[in-house]
Design a protein around this motif. Sequence first.
Motif, PDB file in Angstrom:
ATOM      1  N   GLY A 126       0.772  -1.234   0.000  1.00 37.95           N
ATOM      2  CA  GLY A 126       0.000   0.000   0.000  1.00 37.95           C
ATOM      3  C   GLY A 126       0.803   1.283   0.000  1.00 37.95           C
ATOM      4  O   GLY A 126       0.259   2.349   0.285  1.00 37.95           O
ATOM      5  N   LEU A 127       2.085   1.201  -0.311  1.00 40.40           N
ATOM      6  CA  LEU A 127       2.937   2.365  -0.472  1.00 40.40           C
ATOM      7  C   LEU A 127       3.457   2.380  -1.909  1.00 40.40           C
ATOM      8  O   LEU A 127       3.292   1.413  -2.636  1.00 40.40           O
ATOM      9  CB  LEU A 127       4.123   2.330   0.504  1.00 40.40           C
ATOM     10  CG  LEU A 127       3.863   2.543   1.993  1.00 40.40           C
ATOM     11  CD1 LEU A 127       3.243   1.309   2.627  1.00 40.40           C
ATOM     12  CD2 LEU A 127       5.161   2.880   2.714  1.00 40.40           C
ATOM     13  N   SER A 128       4.113   3.446  -2.308  1.00 35.61           N
ATOM     14  CA  SER A 128       4.726   3.476  -3.626  1.00 35.61           C
ATOM     15  C   SER A 128       5.846   2.447  -3.686  1.00 35.61           C
ATOM     16  O   SER A 128       6.334   1.972  -2.645  1.00 35.61           O
ATOM     17  CB  SER A 128       5.291   4.867  -3.913  1.00 35.61           C
ATOM     18  OG  SER A 128       6.433   5.118  -3.102  1.00 35.61           O
ATOM     19  N   GLY A 129       6.274   2.102  -4.906  1.00 36.68           N
ATOM     20  CA  GLY A 129       7.354   1.135  -5.043  1.00 36.68           C
ATOM     21  C   GLY A 129       8.601   1.573  -4.303  1.00 36.68           C
ATOM     22  O   GLY A 129       9.248   0.783  -3.601  1.00 36.68           O
ATOM     23  N   LYS A 130       8.953   2.840  -4.422  1.00 36.28           N
ATOM     24  CA  LYS A 130      10.149   3.364  -3.758  1.00 36.28           C
ATOM     25  C   LYS A 130      10.010   3.310  -2.240  1.00 36.28           C
ATOM     26  O   LYS A 130      10.956   2.953  -1.526  1.00 36.28           O
ATOM     27  CB  LYS A 130      10.392   4.813  -4.206  1.00 36.28           C
ATOM     28  CG  LYS A 130      11.705   5.412  -3.720  1.00 36.28           C
ATOM     29  CD  LYS A 130      11.948   6.784  -4.331  1.00 36.28           C
ATOM     30  CE  LYS A 130      12.289   6.664  -5.807  1.00 36.28           C
ATOM     31  NZ  LYS A 130      12.691   7.978  -6.389  1.00 36.28           N
ATOM     32  N   GLN A 131       8.825   3.655  -1.734  1.00 36.17           N
ATOM     33  CA  GLN A 131       8.599   3.611  -0.284  1.00 36.17           C
ATOM     34  C   GLN A 131       8.642   2.175   0.239  1.00 36.17           C
ATOM     35  O   GLN A 131       9.159   1.917   1.329  1.00 36.17           O
ATOM     36  CB  GLN A 131       7.255   4.247   0.053  1.00 36.17           C
ATOM     37  CG  GLN A 131       7.232   5.755  -0.098  1.00 36.17           C
ATOM     38  CD  GLN A 131       5.831   6.321   0.091  1.00 36.17           C
ATOM     39  OE1 GLN A 131       4.841   5.777  -0.420  1.00 36.17           O
ATOM     40  NE2 GLN A 131       5.728   7.403   0.821  1.00 36.17           N
ATOM     41  N   LEU A 132       8.109   1.235  -0.526  1.00 38.18           N
ATOM     42  CA  LEU A 132       8.152  -0.162  -0.122  1.00 38.18           C
ATOM     43  C   LEU A 132       9.594  -0.654  -0.028  1.00 38.18           C
ATOM     44  O   LEU A 132       9.966  -1.348   0.929  1.00 38.18           O
ATOM     45  CB  LEU A 132       7.348  -1.025  -1.090  1.00 38.18           C
ATOM     46  CG  LEU A 132       5.829  -0.912  -0.982  1.00 38.18           C
ATOM     47  CD1 LEU A 132       5.157  -1.485  -2.213  1.00 38.18           C
ATOM     48  CD2 LEU A 132       5.313  -1.602   0.277  1.00 38.18           C
ATOM     49  N   GLU A 133      10.400  -0.291  -1.005  1.00 40.20           N
ATOM     50  CA  GLU A 133      11.810  -0.667  -0.966  1.00 40.20           C
ATOM     51  C   GLU A 133      12.508  -0.034   0.238  1.00 40.20           C
ATOM     52  O   GLU A 133      13.361  -0.659   0.876  1.00 40.20           O
ATOM     53  CB  GLU A 133      12.493  -0.243  -2.266  1.00 40.20           C
ATOM     54  CG  GLU A 133      12.028  -1.061  -3.468  1.00 40.20           C
ATOM     55  CD  GLU A 133      12.488  -0.496  -4.789  1.00 40.20           C
ATOM     56  OE1 GLU A 133      12.474  -1.249  -5.788  1.00 40.20           O
ATOM     57  OE2 GLU A 133      12.865   0.697  -4.842  1.00 40.20           O
ATOM     58  N   ARG A 134      12.118   1.196   0.563  1.00 41.06           N
ATOM     59  CA  ARG A 134      12.730   1.888   1.699  1.00 41.06           C
ATOM     60  C   ARG A 134      12.402   1.211   3.026  1.00 41.06           C
ATOM     61  O   ARG A 134      13.296   0.975   3.845  1.00 41.06           O
ATOM     62  CB  ARG A 134      12.272   3.349   1.727  1.00 41.06           C
ATOM     63  CG  ARG A 134      12.806   4.137   2.923  1.00 41.06           C
ATOM     64  CD  ARG A 134      12.299   5.576   2.921  1.00 41.06           C
ATOM     65  NE  ARG A 134      10.848   5.656   2.914  1.00 41.06           N
ATOM     66  CZ  ARG A 134      10.094   5.506   4.011  1.00 41.06           C
ATOM     67  NH1 ARG A 134      10.644   5.229   5.176  1.00 41.06           N
ATOM     68  NH2 ARG A 134       8.782   5.600   3.923  1.00 41.06           N
ATOM     69  N   VAL A 135      11.122   0.885   3.261  1.00 43.46           N
ATOM     70  CA  VAL A 135      10.769   0.272   4.541  1.00 43.46           C
ATOM     71  C   VAL A 135      11.343  -1.149   4.657  1.00 43.46           C
ATOM     72  O   VAL A 135      11.700  -1.596   5.748  1.00 43.46           O
ATOM     73  CB  VAL A 135       9.243   0.276   4.803  1.00 43.46           C
ATOM     74  CG1 VAL A 135       8.750   1.696   5.036  1.00 43.46           C
ATOM     75  CG2 VAL A 135       8.459  -0.412   3.698  1.00 43.46           C
TER      76      VAL A 135
ATOM     77  N   THR B  96       2.784   0.278  15.748  1.00 41.64           N
ATOM     78  CA  THR B  96       3.199   0.189  14.353  1.00 41.64           C
ATOM     79  C   THR B  96       3.164   1.598  13.777  1.00 41.64           C
ATOM     80  O   THR B  96       2.621   2.517  14.391  1.00 41.64           O
ATOM     81  CB  THR B  96       2.295  -0.748  13.543  1.00 41.64           C
ATOM     82  OG1 THR B  96       0.944  -0.248  13.583  1.00 41.64           O
ATOM     83  CG2 THR B  96       2.334  -2.163  14.106  1.00 41.64           C
ATOM     84  N   ASP B  97       3.734   1.768  12.588  1.00 40.40           N
ATOM     85  CA  ASP B  97       3.912   3.106  12.035  1.00 40.40           C
ATOM     86  C   ASP B  97       3.722   3.075  10.517  1.00 40.40           C
ATOM     87  O   ASP B  97       4.080   2.083   9.876  1.00 40.40           O
ATOM     88  CB  ASP B  97       5.326   3.604  12.381  1.00 40.40           C
ATOM     89  CG  ASP B  97       5.509   5.083  12.098  1.00 40.40           C
ATOM     90  OD1 ASP B  97       5.271   5.884  13.019  1.00 40.40           O
ATOM     91  OD2 ASP B  97       5.896   5.432  10.960  1.00 40.40           O
ATOM     92  N   PRO B  98       3.197   4.145   9.924  1.00 41.14           N
ATOM     93  CA  PRO B  98       3.020   4.146   8.472  1.00 41.14           C
ATOM     94  C   PRO B  98       4.315   4.336   7.685  1.00 41.14           C
ATOM     95  O   PRO B  98       4.340   4.107   6.472  1.00 41.14           O
ATOM     96  CB  PRO B  98       2.066   5.323   8.237  1.00 41.14           C
ATOM     97  CG  PRO B  98       2.238   6.213   9.414  1.00 41.14           C
ATOM     98  CD  PRO B  98       2.566   5.316  10.559  1.00 41.14           C
ATOM     99  N   ASN B  99       5.388   4.746   8.366  1.00 42.05           N
ATOM    100  CA  ASN B  99       6.639   5.045   7.662  1.00 42.05           C
ATOM    101  C   ASN B  99       7.850   4.253   8.136  1.00 42.05           C
ATOM    102  O   ASN B  99       8.910   4.334   7.518  1.00 42.05           O
ATOM    103  CB  ASN B  99       6.960   6.540   7.799  1.00 42.05           C
ATOM    104  CG  ASN B  99       5.891   7.424   7.206  1.00 42.05           C
ATOM    105  OD1 ASN B  99       5.579   7.314   6.027  1.00 42.05           O
ATOM    106  ND2 ASN B  99       5.305   8.289   8.015  1.00 42.05           N
ATOM    107  N   HIS B 100       7.703   3.531   9.231  1.00 37.05           N
ATOM    108  CA  HIS B 100       8.847   2.827   9.801  1.00 37.05           C
ATOM    109  C   HIS B 100       8.476   1.374  10.122  1.00 37.05           C
ATOM    110  O   HIS B 100       7.485   1.114  10.807  1.00 37.05           O
ATOM    111  CB  HIS B 100       9.336   3.526  11.073  1.00 37.05           C
ATOM    112  CG  HIS B 100       9.769   4.943  10.828  1.00 37.05           C
ATOM    113  ND1 HIS B 100      10.953   5.264  10.222  1.00 37.05           N
ATOM    114  CD2 HIS B 100       9.137   6.115  11.088  1.00 37.05           C
ATOM    115  CE1 HIS B 100      11.055   6.580  10.127  1.00 37.05           C
ATOM    116  NE2 HIS B 100       9.961   7.123  10.642  1.00 37.05           N
ATOM    117  N   ALA B 101       9.295   0.461   9.665  1.00 40.19           N
ATOM    118  CA  ALA B 101       9.052  -0.966   9.888  1.00 40.19           C
ATOM    119  C   ALA B 101       9.381  -1.347  11.331  1.00 40.19           C
ATOM    120  O   ALA B 101      10.307  -0.803  11.940  1.00 40.19           O
ATOM    121  CB  ALA B 101       9.914  -1.785   8.931  1.00 40.19           C
ATOM    122  N   THR B 102       8.606  -2.276  11.867  1.00 43.85           N
ATOM    123  CA  THR B 102       8.959  -2.826  13.180  1.00 43.85           C
ATOM    124  C   THR B 102      10.153  -3.768  13.010  1.00 43.85           C
ATOM    125  O   THR B 102      10.306  -4.395  11.956  1.00 43.85           O
ATOM    126  CB  THR B 102       7.788  -3.602  13.797  1.00 43.85           C
ATOM    127  OG1 THR B 102       7.475  -4.742  12.966  1.00 43.85           O
ATOM    128  CG2 THR B 102       6.543  -2.724  13.917  1.00 43.85           C
TER     129      THR B 102
END
Length: 267
Positions: free
Chosen positions: A31-40, A253-259
């Motif tokens: 549910g995030l952009s491709g770049k954001q998914l790669e980042r998390v 949990t967080d929308p921008n940071h992985a646990t």
Amino acid sequence: MSMHFSVLASGSTGNAFYIGTEKQKLLVDAGLSGKQLERVMSQVDLDPNDLNGILVTHEHSDHIKGLGILARRYNLPIYANEKTWKAMEGHIGKLTIDQKFDFSMETVKAFEDLEVESFGVSHDAAEPMFYVFRHNGKKVALVTDTGYVSERIKKTVEDADAYIFESNHDVEMLRMGRYPWNVKRRILGDKGHVSNEDSALALTDIIGNSTKRIYLAHLSQDNNMKDLARMSVGNMLTERGIPLGDTIDLFDTDPNHATPIYTLNDV
């Protein structure tokens, strides 16, 4: 042999969950952009090239925003039920036929050494469903995006070792907030989202001797706060004889940071 997982992103703006074993590594929702998914994923040292597939819960944009991009970039198969496929096909771009797989509701599918059971939830989507994961006697349950937790859901997810469980909103914050009434009514309704209080009540019924971790998920940015959700759920569980911090821990949990990746060992 063990099962490990991370809540990569969770909230009203985007959701993604990772679960893996020695033989299988799966993403649930993108549910995030491709770049954001790669980042998390990089936050917890996960490589998208190692993924074996993506499971989809439903077609809302905060669950499929980067689905097509990630699947094409890494040539990943996608698993969803028929109605979800029909609802999301116009939003995820072109995929090859060998990337499209059916995963029907209320069924169990084996991904090598990882068993996945799908179950229906009550949400305003085509045919929303979530998952229970089992490996070598361990169990992880993912339950968000539901207006209420039915007895059938409770039976399916009871006594999991870990829960990723919806605690979407504080009812008073929602009622007093800026949302128009029709949106508030949707969120509060049977096909909306579970509140902090209802989350705690459901957890009281399903927590068992195996339960060690609870991750409060899908928090609304406008109608909830991490501290409030944790306090509301924690206090209610304690009042009902489920003391936290002894054998059971409660996590944000967080929308921008992985646990951090957590491993469920066999012993």
